[in-house]
Design a protein around this motif. Structure first.
Motif, PDB file in Angstrom:
ATOM      1  N   ARG A   1      42.731  37.291  44.007  1.00  0.00           N
ATOM      2  CA  ARG A   1      42.083  36.220  44.759  1.00  0.00           C
ATOM      3  C   ARG A   1      41.846  34.960  43.939  1.00  0.00           C
ATOM      4  O   ARG A   1      41.324  33.985  44.456  1.00  0.00           O
ATOM      5  CB  ARG A   1      40.802  36.707  45.429  1.00  0.00           C
ATOM      6  CG  ARG A   1      41.091  37.792  46.432  1.00  0.00           C
ATOM      7  CD  ARG A   1      39.914  38.428  47.088  1.00  0.00           C
ATOM      8  NE  ARG A   1      38.742  37.578  47.190  1.00  0.00           N
ATOM      9  CZ  ARG A   1      37.681  37.882  47.897  1.00  0.00           C
ATOM     10  NH1 ARG A   1      37.650  38.987  48.586  1.00  0.00           N
ATOM     11  NH2 ARG A   1      36.635  37.088  47.941  1.00  0.00           N
ATOM     12  N   ASP A   2      42.228  34.950  42.665  1.00  0.00           N
ATOM     13  CA  ASP A   2      42.154  33.722  41.862  1.00  0.00           C
ATOM     14  C   ASP A   2      43.326  32.819  42.236  1.00  0.00           C
ATOM     15  O   ASP A   2      44.419  33.316  42.548  1.00  0.00           O
ATOM     16  CB  ASP A   2      42.240  34.017  40.369  1.00  0.00           C
ATOM     17  CG  ASP A   2      40.919  34.411  39.758  1.00  0.00           C
ATOM     18  OD1 ASP A   2      39.888  34.398  40.475  1.00  0.00           O
ATOM     19  OD2 ASP A   2      40.906  34.749  38.563  1.00  0.00           O
ATOM     20  N   PRO A   3      43.137  31.517  42.173  1.00  0.00           N
ATOM     21  CA  PRO A   3      44.252  30.611  42.472  1.00  0.00           C
ATOM     22  C   PRO A   3      45.292  30.613  41.369  1.00  0.00           C
ATOM     23  O   PRO A   3      44.964  30.728  40.185  1.00  0.00           O
ATOM     24  CB  PRO A   3      43.578  29.248  42.595  1.00  0.00           C
ATOM     25  CG  PRO A   3      42.351  29.363  41.762  1.00  0.00           C
ATOM     26  CD  PRO A   3      41.907  30.794  41.868  1.00  0.00           C
TER      27      PRO A   3
ATOM     28  N   ARG B   1      51.191  37.367  34.216  1.00  0.00           N
ATOM     29  CA  ARG B   1      49.781  36.946  34.187  1.00  0.00           C
ATOM     30  C   ARG B   1      48.977  37.630  35.289  1.00  0.00           C
ATOM     31  O   ARG B   1      47.818  37.985  35.089  1.00  0.00           O
ATOM     32  CB  ARG B   1      49.674  35.429  34.305  1.00  0.00           C
ATOM     33  CG  ARG B   1      50.153  34.712  33.065  1.00  0.00           C
ATOM     34  CD  ARG B   1      49.973  33.223  33.188  1.00  0.00           C
ATOM     35  NE  ARG B   1      50.424  32.561  31.966  1.00  0.00           N
ATOM     36  CZ  ARG B   1      50.356  31.248  31.778  1.00  0.00           C
ATOM     37  NH1 ARG B   1      49.855  30.468  32.710  1.00  0.00           N
ATOM     38  NH2 ARG B   1      50.780  30.733  30.644  1.00  0.00           N
ATOM     39  N   ILE B   2      49.578  37.809  36.451  1.00  0.00           N
ATOM     40  CA  ILE B   2      48.902  38.496  37.557  1.00  0.00           C
ATOM     41  C   ILE B   2      48.732  39.978  37.221  1.00  0.00           C
ATOM     42  O   ILE B   2      47.650  40.540  37.357  1.00  0.00           O
ATOM     43  CB  ILE B   2      49.676  38.313  38.877  1.00  0.00           C
ATOM     44  CG1 ILE B   2      49.612  36.852  39.337  1.00  0.00           C
ATOM     45  CG2 ILE B   2      49.132  39.243  39.961  1.00  0.00           C
ATOM     46  CD1 ILE B   2      50.561  36.501  40.463  1.00  0.00           C
TER      47      ILE B   2
ATOM     48  N   GLU C   1      45.174  38.438  33.804  1.00  0.00           N
ATOM     49  CA  GLU C   1      44.848  37.082  33.358  1.00  0.00           C
ATOM     50  C   GLU C   1      44.557  36.197  34.573  1.00  0.00           C
ATOM     51  O   GLU C   1      43.666  35.351  34.535  1.00  0.00           O
ATOM     52  CB  GLU C   1      45.998  36.509  32.532  1.00  0.00           C
ATOM     53  CG  GLU C   1      45.714  35.141  31.954  1.00  0.00           C
ATOM     54  CD  GLU C   1      46.862  34.594  31.128  1.00  0.00           C
ATOM     55  OE1 GLU C   1      46.919  33.367  30.977  1.00  0.00           O
ATOM     56  OE2 GLU C   1      47.697  35.383  30.637  1.00  0.00           O
ATOM     57  N   ILE C   2      45.330  36.404  35.633  1.00  0.00           N
ATOM     58  CA  ILE C   2      45.033  35.792  36.928  1.00  0.00           C
ATOM     59  C   ILE C   2      44.555  36.949  37.800  1.00  0.00           C
ATOM     60  O   ILE C   2      45.348  37.819  38.172  1.00  0.00           O
ATOM     61  CB  ILE C   2      46.257  35.106  37.552  1.00  0.00           C
ATOM     62  CG1 ILE C   2      46.791  33.998  36.635  1.00  0.00           C
ATOM     63  CG2 ILE C   2      45.897  34.520  38.917  1.00  0.00           C
ATOM     64  CD1 ILE C   2      48.080  33.357  37.111  1.00  0.00           C
ATOM     65  N   ALA C   3      43.265  36.974  38.067  1.00  0.00           N
ATOM     66  CA  ALA C   3      42.656  38.088  38.798  1.00  0.00           C
ATOM     67  C   ALA C   3      42.961  37.990  40.291  1.00  0.00           C
ATOM     68  O   ALA C   3      43.302  36.912  40.797  1.00  0.00           O
ATOM     69  CB  ALA C   3      41.145  38.078  38.577  1.00  0.00           C
TER      70      ALA C   3
ATOM     71  N   ARG D   1      42.004  41.197  48.706  1.00  0.00           N
ATOM     72  CA  ARG D   1      41.638  40.295  49.809  1.00  0.00           C
ATOM     73  C   ARG D   1      41.424  41.121  51.068  1.00  0.00           C
ATOM     74  O   ARG D   1      42.059  42.141  51.298  1.00  0.00           O
ATOM     75  CB  ARG D   1      42.662  39.205  49.994  1.00  0.00           C
ATOM     76  CG  ARG D   1      43.862  39.585  50.772  1.00  0.00           C
ATOM     77  CD  ARG D   1      44.828  38.453  50.925  1.00  0.00           C
ATOM     78  NE  ARG D   1      46.050  39.079  51.383  1.00  0.00           N
ATOM     79  CZ  ARG D   1      47.086  38.483  51.852  1.00  0.00           C
ATOM     80  NH1 ARG D   1      47.117  37.200  51.899  1.00  0.00           N
ATOM     81  NH2 ARG D   1      48.130  39.136  52.244  1.00  0.00           N
TER      82      ARG D   1
ATOM     83  N   PHE E   1      47.251  32.086  45.923  1.00  0.00           N
ATOM     84  CA  PHE E   1      46.303  32.952  45.236  1.00  0.00           C
ATOM     85  C   PHE E   1      46.966  34.274  44.875  1.00  0.00           C
ATOM     86  O   PHE E   1      47.886  34.720  45.556  1.00  0.00           O
ATOM     87  CB  PHE E   1      45.102  33.222  46.144  1.00  0.00           C
ATOM     88  CG  PHE E   1      44.377  31.960  46.544  1.00  0.00           C
ATOM     89  CD1 PHE E   1      43.282  31.524  45.826  1.00  0.00           C
ATOM     90  CD2 PHE E   1      44.817  31.215  47.620  1.00  0.00           C
ATOM     91  CE1 PHE E   1      42.623  30.355  46.183  1.00  0.00           C
ATOM     92  CE2 PHE E   1      44.169  30.033  47.984  1.00  0.00           C
ATOM     93  CZ  PHE E   1      43.071  29.608  47.251  1.00  0.00           C
TER      94      PHE E   1
END
Length: 80
Positions: A32-34, A23-24, A28-30, A79, A74
């Protein structure tokens, strides 16, 4: 929905880490997204808290995620 194969020879924590890694890496999980919370992951997968923590630890150790105490975990990347 996250499905873990409890009959697989691969440990559950590695299966969960692989799902979250995908997903990372797919975006799908960008950055800095939690990541989903430990509570939500335990509820969704039926895994124990320690197993979920171990999976997240794998992602942190691989540099794919980072934890901010009191805030959560995250996706890494972007970051400052």
């Amino acid at each position: 929905m996250i499905e873990i194969d409890l009959y697989s020879h691969e440990p559950s924590y590695l299966q969960l880490a692989a799902i979250l890694r995908a997903r990372i890496e797919s975006g799908e999980i960008a950055p800095r997204d939690p990541l989903p919370s430990i509570t939500s992951l335990t509820g969704e997968t039926g895994l124990a808290v320690g197993t979920v923590r171990k999976a997240i630890g794998v992602l942190v150790d691989a540099g794919l995620a980072y934890t901010v105490p009191g805030r959560g975990t995250f996706a890494a990347g972007g970051r400052a």
